[in-house]
Scaffold this motif. Structure first.
Motif, PDB file in Angstrom:
ATOM      1  N   PHE A 267      -6.553   6.873   1.418  1.00  0.00           N
ATOM      2  CA  PHE A 267      -5.697   6.139   0.474  1.00  0.00           C
ATOM      3  C   PHE A 267      -4.816   5.148   1.225  1.00  0.00           C
ATOM      4  CE2 PHE A 267      -6.379   9.927  -2.221  1.00  0.00           C
ATOM      5  CZ  PHE A 267      -6.579   9.337  -3.451  1.00  0.00           C
ATOM      6  N   GLU A 268      -4.555   4.011   0.570  1.00  0.00           N
ATOM      7  CA  GLU A 268      -3.540   3.054   1.042  1.00  0.00           C
ATOM      8  C   GLU A 268      -2.384   3.161   0.066  1.00  0.00           C
ATOM      9  OE1 GLU A 268      -4.873  -0.988   0.886  1.00  0.00           O
ATOM     10  OE2 GLU A 268      -6.429  -0.616   2.365  1.00  0.00           O
ATOM     11  N   SER A 269      -1.218   3.533   0.557  1.00  0.00           N
ATOM     12  CA  SER A 269      -0.096   3.751  -0.356  1.00  0.00           C
ATOM     13  C   SER A 269       0.900   2.612  -0.300  1.00  0.00           C
ATOM     14  CB  SER A 269       0.632   5.047   0.021  1.00  0.00           C
ATOM     15  OG  SER A 269      -0.203   6.153  -0.208  1.00  0.00           O
ATOM     16  N   GLU A 270       1.153   2.008  -1.448  1.00  0.00           N
ATOM     17  CA  GLU A 270       2.224   1.007  -1.554  1.00  0.00           C
ATOM     18  C   GLU A 270       3.398   1.623  -2.300  1.00  0.00           C
ATOM     19  OE1 GLU A 270      -0.327  -3.144  -1.621  1.00  0.00           O
ATOM     20  OE2 GLU A 270       0.252  -2.265  -3.527  1.00  0.00           O
ATOM     21  N   PHE A 271       4.607   1.245  -1.884  1.00  0.00           N
ATOM     22  CA  PHE A 271       5.797   1.769  -2.558  1.00  0.00           C
ATOM     23  C   PHE A 271       6.952   0.791  -2.403  1.00  0.00           C
ATOM     24  CE2 PHE A 271       7.625   3.040   1.519  1.00  0.00           C
ATOM     25  CZ  PHE A 271       6.504   3.363   2.283  1.00  0.00           C
TER      26      PHE A 271
ATOM     27  N   PRO B 283       5.654  -4.215   5.905  1.00  0.00           N
ATOM     28  CA  PRO B 283       6.298  -4.692   4.675  1.00  0.00           C
ATOM     29  C   PRO B 283       5.259  -5.446   3.865  1.00  0.00           C
ATOM     30  CG  PRO B 283       7.108  -5.917   6.603  1.00  0.00           C
ATOM     31  CD  PRO B 283       6.080  -4.954   7.111  1.00  0.00           C
ATOM     32  N   GLU B 284       5.195  -5.187   2.566  1.00  0.00           N
ATOM     33  CA  GLU B 284       4.155  -5.777   1.713  1.00  0.00           C
ATOM     34  C   GLU B 284       4.656  -7.050   1.027  1.00  0.00           C
ATOM     35  OE1 GLU B 284       1.458  -6.308   0.097  1.00  0.00           O
ATOM     36  OE2 GLU B 284       0.031  -4.981   1.104  1.00  0.00           O
ATOM     37  N   TYR B 285       3.816  -7.562   0.153  1.00  0.00           N
ATOM     38  CA  TYR B 285       4.052  -8.849  -0.502  1.00  0.00           C
ATOM     39  C   TYR B 285       5.293  -8.872  -1.409  1.00  0.00           C
ATOM     40  CZ  TYR B 285       2.820 -13.056  -3.097  1.00  0.00           C
ATOM     41  OH  TYR B 285       2.833 -14.289  -3.659  1.00  0.00           O
TER      42      TYR B 285
ATOM     43  N   PHE C 288       6.529  -1.753   0.727  1.00  0.00           N
ATOM     44  CA  PHE C 288       5.927  -1.407   2.013  1.00  0.00           C
ATOM     45  C   PHE C 288       4.572  -0.755   1.743  1.00  0.00           C
ATOM     46  CE2 PHE C 288      10.383  -1.700   2.967  1.00  0.00           C
ATOM     47  CZ  PHE C 288      10.438  -2.185   4.256  1.00  0.00           C
ATOM     48  N   GLU C 289       3.771  -0.668   2.806  1.00  0.00           N
ATOM     49  CA  GLU C 289       2.465  -0.012   2.645  1.00  0.00           C
ATOM     50  C   GLU C 289       2.135   0.807   3.882  1.00  0.00           C
ATOM     51  OE1 GLU C 289      -0.942  -2.332   1.284  1.00  0.00           O
ATOM     52  OE2 GLU C 289      -2.207  -1.269   2.713  1.00  0.00           O
ATOM     53  N   VAL C 290       1.548   1.966   3.659  1.00  0.00           N
ATOM     54  CA  VAL C 290       1.043   2.805   4.759  1.00  0.00           C
ATOM     55  C   VAL C 290      -0.423   3.100   4.512  1.00  0.00           C
ATOM     56  CG1 VAL C 290       1.374   4.889   6.129  1.00  0.00           C
ATOM     57  CG2 VAL C 290       3.221   4.086   4.673  1.00  0.00           C
TER      58      VAL C 290
HETATM   59 MG    MG Z   1      -1.414  -3.725   0.148  1.00  0.00          MG
END
Ligand code: MG
Ligand code: GLU
Length: 439
Positions: free
Chosen positions: A128-132, A180-182, A187-189
């Motif tokens: 999984f790619e987790s964005e939060f 850090p995301e868009y 953020f994303e891990v």
């Molecule tokens: Mg992403």
């Protein structure tokens, strides 16, 4: 389980399950009781099978009286000591008093999916790619305002970010990357792939680690697909998958990329995509995220490295092929139960392989840029616009009912209907607020 500890040994065990609303629930026991609890379980009420995101309890056949018990059996082999804490996390399966898995146990449903794959000679790896979204605990304001992917955004939560990555490492979680995301505060891990149950367990551990670290830094985190009314880009929870048969990666054929069985798996996922969307994006705000041109895959199509396709085929860097090849399913968010999500994706892929399906032509453009006739000619369909449509598509498709069995299907569907009726007609802001701090 670690027996020698750097810091004081954990004294309290967090035993977690994820319910049909996608919410992680916990029971704690003193760590010294874990071996006994692994034999007899710890109780949780049976109606938690029909508990919704707001903790409201609905009803469905088999879950319509206050009677009944469920035991959570911690899987001690999967236990992880939380970083700089006296907590030990242990994922659990849900059983009855005879130790038979409960119909609503997502972890058991996934274990059965893995067995079904093994019968077909297939092993699977998932990640999984987790964005939060990270916000200030007091004001609720996003902790950074971009630029997306920039050090400036990272420095807005520097200590939190370092502590987080260190915790992931200390917890043996194999972080591939953190950034850090868009979107504002986002953020994303990405965590390295593993077997299906371990991948679903890992995302549960990841979320509680992120929530815990945030609290320690005066921050608050939302994994909700639509975390903030002013932020249009949502939080995704993309799922990577590779399938293997006799040591061969089904998505890594040197000649055509996918290979016949890999193509059939993609075709199976696309064939069932509308019908499994109520599992992959099960909450009312989920559907605001699935909009075209947001990299969330709003149309049933696949493409090589196409970030607007629901299924993106990734060949990997030449130095990593063919092992690195995998597919990414974009139409998932963190309101989905990760165990049920992986189970239905795996079954959809197996169904495609079993039926020998051929995938449609790959799409290299943005499917939203094609006109309606061109999309129809290529069999490209827009994903359900809301939860109501998704439930209807799930009923019509039938795969989820087969995978879940009637009792769990009834419970899962009842939770979706409850959430639709409770939140579906509220103003958008209220829908977003009601879900913001639940995942
Ligand atoms: Mg992403
Ligand atoms: N935030 C996007 C989503 O909601 C994903 C962006 C990306 O591809 O990383 O799915």
């Amino acid at each position: 389980m670690t027996e020698e500890c750097e810091t004081p040994c954990p004294s309290v065990a967090l035993i977690t399950v994820v319910d049909n609303s996608g919410v992680t629930r916990v029971k704690t026991v003193p760590v010294h009781r874990l071996p006994r609890v692994a034999e007899v379980g710890v109780g949780l009420s049976d109606v938690s099978a029909v508990m919704a995101v707001d903790d409201g309890i609905t009803a469905s056949p088999g879950y319509d009286t206050p009677s009944g018990d469920m035991r959570l059996i911690p899987d001690l082999d999967a236990a992880v000591d939380l970083h700089r804490s006296r907590l030990r996390w242990v994922p659990a399966t849900m059983v009855d008093q005879e130790l038979v898995p409960k119909p609503n146990c997502g972890r058991s449903i996934l274990q059965r999916a893995v067995e079904a794959a093994a019968k077909a000679g297939i092993t699977a790896e998932f990640a999984f790619e987790s964005e939060f979204t990270v916000s200030d605990l007091e004001t609720g304001e996003p902790i950074h305002r971009g630029p997306g992917y920039s050090p400036i955004a990272l420095f807005a939560a520097e200590e939190f970010s370092i502590d987080l990555v260190e915790a992931f490492e200390a917890q043996g979680m194999n972080v591939e990357q953190f950034h850090p995301e868009y979107a504002d505060g986002q953020f994303e891990v990405s965590i390295r792939h593993s077997d299906p149950v371990a991948a679903a367990d890992a995302v549960v551990l990841l979320r509680l680690t992120v929530h815990r670290m945030a609290r320690r830094h005066g921050l608050r985190v939302s994994f909700s697909p639509r975390p903030h009314r002013e932020i249009v880009v949502g939080n995704g929870c993309h799922l990577h998958c590779s399938l293997w048969q006799d040591g061969t990666n089904l998505f890594g054929s040197e000649t055509d990329g996918l290979g016949a069985a890999g193509g059939a798996a993609v075709a199976g996922i696309l064939d069932h995509l509308l019908g499994i969307q109520a599992v992959l994006t099960p909450s009312v705000p989920s559907f605001e995220r699935i909009t075209p041109q947001h990299w969330a895959g709003a149309y049933t199509c696949w493409g090589i490295e196409n970030r607007e396709a629901a299924v993106r085929v990734i060949r990997g860097t030449v130095s990593g092929r063919p092992g690195a090849a995998n597919i990414e399913i974009k139409t998932i968010d963190a309101s989905a139960n990760p165990y049920l999500t992986v189970a239905v994706i795996l079954h959809a892929a197996l169904d495609g392989i079993g039926r020998g399906l051929t995938p449609p032509e790959p799409i290299s453009v943005d499917p939203h840029s094609l006109d309606e006739d061109a999309r129809t000619a290529r069999g490209i369909v827009r994903l359900p616009a809301d939860l109501d449509e998704a439930i209807e598509a799930m009923d019509a498709d039938g795969l989820v009912r087969t995978v879940f069995g009637d009792q769990q299907y009834g419970a899962f569907r009842a939770v979706r209907r409850y959430e639709l009726e409770t939140f579906g007609s509220l103003p958008r802001e209220d829908q977003i607020e009601a879900h913001r701090w639940r995942y």
